[in-house]
Every structure is written in structure tokens, then in C-alpha cells.
Design a protein around this motif. Sequence first.
Motif, PDB file in Angstrom:
ATOM      1  N   GLU A  17      62.001  -7.145  52.168  1.00 48.94           N
ATOM      2  CA  GLU A  17      62.100  -6.404  53.427  1.00 48.94           C
ATOM      3  C   GLU A  17      63.494  -5.800  53.603  1.00 48.94           C
ATOM      4  OE1 GLU A  17      59.933  -5.522  55.818  1.00 48.94           O
ATOM      5  OE2 GLU A  17      58.301  -6.397  54.646  1.00 48.94           O
ATOM      6  N   TYR A  18      64.508  -6.572  53.248  1.00 50.95           N
ATOM      7  CA  TYR A  18      65.884  -6.097  53.394  1.00 50.95           C
ATOM      8  C   TYR A  18      66.136  -4.879  52.507  1.00 50.95           C
ATOM      9  CZ  TYR A  18      70.922  -5.865  53.558  1.00 50.95           C
ATOM     10  OH  TYR A  18      72.207  -5.416  53.721  1.00 50.95           O
ATOM     11  N   TRP A  19      65.675  -4.956  51.265  1.00 52.71           N
ATOM     12  CA  TRP A  19      66.021  -3.922  50.286  1.00 52.71           C
ATOM     13  C   TRP A  19      65.075  -2.723  50.252  1.00 52.71           C
ATOM     14  CZ3 TRP A  19      70.688  -3.757  48.720  1.00 52.71           C
ATOM     15  CH2 TRP A  19      71.426  -4.917  48.515  1.00 52.71           C
ATOM     16  N   LYS A  20      63.894  -2.814  50.830  1.00 53.22           N
ATOM     17  CA  LYS A  20      62.887  -1.781  50.588  1.00 53.22           C
ATOM     18  C   LYS A  20      63.330  -0.374  51.008  1.00 53.22           C
ATOM     19  CE  LYS A  20      59.985  -2.282  54.673  1.00 53.22           C
ATOM     20  NZ  LYS A  20      58.668  -2.659  55.142  1.00 53.22           N
ATOM     21  N   ASN A  21      64.187  -0.262  51.999  1.00 51.62           N
ATOM     22  CA  ASN A  21      64.667   1.065  52.413  1.00 51.62           C
ATOM     23  C   ASN A  21      66.096   1.342  51.957  1.00 51.62           C
ATOM     24  OD1 ASN A  21      62.264   1.808  53.744  1.00 51.62           O
ATOM     25  ND2 ASN A  21      62.864   0.542  55.499  1.00 51.62           N
ATOM     26  N   LYS A  22      66.651   0.407  51.162  1.00 56.15           N
ATOM     27  CA  LYS A  22      68.036   0.564  50.713  1.00 56.15           C
ATOM     28  C   LYS A  22      68.144   0.753  49.200  1.00 56.15           C
ATOM     29  CE  LYS A  22      70.025  -2.378  54.383  1.00 56.15           C
ATOM     30  NZ  LYS A  22      68.897  -2.666  55.220  1.00 56.15           N
ATOM     31  N   PHE A  48      71.173 -14.459  60.110  1.00 58.71           N
ATOM     32  CA  PHE A  48      72.163 -13.467  59.694  1.00 58.71           C
ATOM     33  C   PHE A  48      71.514 -12.153  59.276  1.00 58.71           C
ATOM     34  CE2 PHE A  48      74.258 -17.525  59.590  1.00 58.71           C
ATOM     35  CZ  PHE A  48      75.400 -17.238  60.331  1.00 58.71           C
ATOM     36  N   HIS A  49      70.259 -12.199  58.828  1.00 60.64           N
ATOM     37  CA  HIS A  49      69.531 -10.965  58.562  1.00 60.64           C
ATOM     38  C   HIS A  49      69.358 -10.201  59.874  1.00 60.64           C
ATOM     39  CE1 HIS A  49      65.846  -8.856  56.562  1.00 60.64           C
ATOM     40  NE2 HIS A  49      66.609  -8.020  57.218  1.00 60.64           N
ATOM     41  N   ALA A  50      69.016 -10.912  60.941  1.00 57.67           N
ATOM     42  CA  ALA A  50      68.843 -10.273  62.248  1.00 57.67           C
ATOM     43  C   ALA A  50      70.139  -9.631  62.734  1.00 57.67           C
ATOM     44  CB  ALA A  50      68.345 -11.300  63.271  1.00 57.67           C
ATOM     45  N   GLN A  51      71.272 -10.175  62.299  1.00 57.35           N
ATOM     46  CA  GLN A  51      72.577  -9.624  62.675  1.00 57.35           C
ATOM     47  C   GLN A  51      73.058  -8.574  61.675  1.00 57.35           C
ATOM     48  OE1 GLN A  51      75.091 -13.106  62.852  1.00 57.35           O
ATOM     49  NE2 GLN A  51      74.020 -13.927  64.627  1.00 57.35           N
ATOM     50  N   ASP A  52      72.223  -8.282  60.679  1.00 56.72           N
ATOM     51  CA  ASP A  52      72.553  -7.337  59.595  1.00 56.72           C
ATOM     52  C   ASP A  52      73.840  -7.742  58.883  1.00 56.72           C
ATOM     53  OD1 ASP A  52      71.717  -5.231  58.011  1.00 56.72           O
ATOM     54  OD2 ASP A  52      72.885  -3.745  59.119  1.00 56.72           O
ATOM     55  N   GLU A  84      76.118 -10.483  53.663  1.00 54.78           N
ATOM     56  CA  GLU A  84      76.865 -11.461  52.858  1.00 54.78           C
ATOM     57  C   GLU A  84      76.514 -12.894  53.228  1.00 54.78           C
ATOM     58  OE1 GLU A  84      80.921 -10.266  53.339  1.00 54.78           O
ATOM     59  OE2 GLU A  84      80.610  -8.440  52.171  1.00 54.78           O
ATOM     60  N   VAL A  85      76.444 -13.187  54.520  1.00 54.34           N
ATOM     61  CA  VAL A  85      76.125 -14.556  54.941  1.00 54.34           C
ATOM     62  C   VAL A  85      74.631 -14.829  54.741  1.00 54.34           C
ATOM     63  CG1 VAL A  85      76.224 -16.224  56.834  1.00 54.34           C
ATOM     64  CG2 VAL A  85      78.063 -14.556  56.539  1.00 54.34           C
ATOM     65  N   MET A  86      73.782 -13.843  55.026  1.00 54.55           N
ATOM     66  CA  MET A  86      72.352 -13.982  54.761  1.00 54.55           C
ATOM     67  C   MET A  86      72.133 -14.318  53.286  1.00 54.55           C
ATOM     68  SD  MET A  86      69.403 -11.022  54.779  1.00 54.55           S
ATOM     69  CE  MET A  86      69.686 -10.530  53.074  1.00 54.55           C
ATOM     70  N   ASP A  87      72.769 -13.541  52.418  1.00 61.17           N
ATOM     71  CA  ASP A  87      72.621 -13.729  50.973  1.00 61.17           C
ATOM     72  C   ASP A  87      73.103 -15.116  50.542  1.00 61.17           C
ATOM     73  OD1 ASP A  87      72.030 -12.697  48.308  1.00 61.17           O
ATOM     74  OD2 ASP A  87      74.200 -12.654  48.013  1.00 61.17           O
ATOM     75  N   MET A  88      74.197 -15.589  51.120  1.00 58.98           N
ATOM     76  CA  MET A  88      74.711 -16.915  50.778  1.00 58.98           C
ATOM     77  C   MET A  88      73.656 -17.986  51.074  1.00 58.98           C
ATOM     78  SD  MET A  88      77.803 -19.103  52.508  1.00 58.98           S
ATOM     79  CE  MET A  88      76.828 -19.401  53.975  1.00 58.98           C
TER      80      MET A  88
END
Length: 180
Positions: free
Chosen positions: A146-151, A114-118, A121-125
Motif C-alpha cells: 500500500e505504501y509503495w504502490k503510488n511511489k 508511523f505509516h499514518a504519520q507518513d 523511516e520509523v515505520m520501516d524500522m
Amino acid sequence: NNSNTGAEQKFEQAIEMSKKLKGKKDKNQAAIYTAVGRASAYGDKDLGDPSYAIPLLQQAANLDKTAPEPDLYLGMNFLKLGGDMGGNAYSAFNDAAIRDPKFAAAYYHMGLIFHAQDNFEVMDMWYQKGIAADPNYGPIYADYFEYWKNKDVNKAKANLDKFVAVSDKGCDVQYFQADY
């Protein structure tokens, strides 16, 4: 040796030898099949032979009904065949989690899909289920970083700190700290 054919010959030799072992024959064969699947699962898509490993991992899962690793490597090999195999990979990772609800790697790999699909919510679950299963499983925190570093640098730093706390102090940790 990056030769799949050469590796498969060695694997076949190991499989034949495992058939001659006394005692827990099914568990021994499952371990050999799982090792073959693990060897194929890691590395980029050009390393390994998922078409060879997948049937062996399916046999391993049938021989050892409790081990989650055959399903984990099965899912990873499915993903090497391409994105259209994501459903099969997800099912395999889910089966690994069913076999061992404390096996954080299964939740992590479902989250990666789900991370690859951006799809945060599902990734986090799935990542939260992985953390609940094993709060010391570092790859989840590394992927959150990795997910948060640019956000959001604050969330990235919080996950980096968690990754550092549960990881061996090696090159990966230094890389993430330098990246931050």
C-alpha cells in the motif's frame, strides 16, 4: 446485533461464568477479558466499546503476564478513541513485543502508527523488526505494498509477491493482485 449494550451483557455473563471455573482461574479470566477486547478492537470506530474493553484488557494483561494479545488489543482499542491516544497505543504495542519478541503483530501495529504519520523511516524500522520476528506475517508486506504502490511500482510488486507467498489464496490476495 450491533448493540454495544447487548454485547456487554453477554460479555458480563461470560465473565461471571469464568469466575466459577476451577483450575487456572486467572488464565481463564484473562482469556475472557482478551476475547472481549478483541471483539471491541476490530471494525470501524463505531463498532465496539473501547471504554468498556480497555479496563478489561488491562486486567487480562495483569492476570496473564506472558500473553501479548491483551496488549495488542489494548493498543487497538486506544486507537479507536482517537489520535490523541496514539502514545498509549504505542506503549501497549511495545508491551506486547516485550512479552513476546516473536509477536510480529505488535511491530506491525507500531509501524502502522508511523505509516499514518507518513514517517517512513520509523515505520520501516518497526516493519523490519516484525519481519525479523516472523517473516511469514503477511500484513506487513500488504502495508508495504500500500505504501509503495503510488511511489515505486517495483517495490510495490516485490512486497505484493511476498504477501502472496505467505498468505492464504483468498479474496485479499486477489484484491491486491488486481489493484497492482
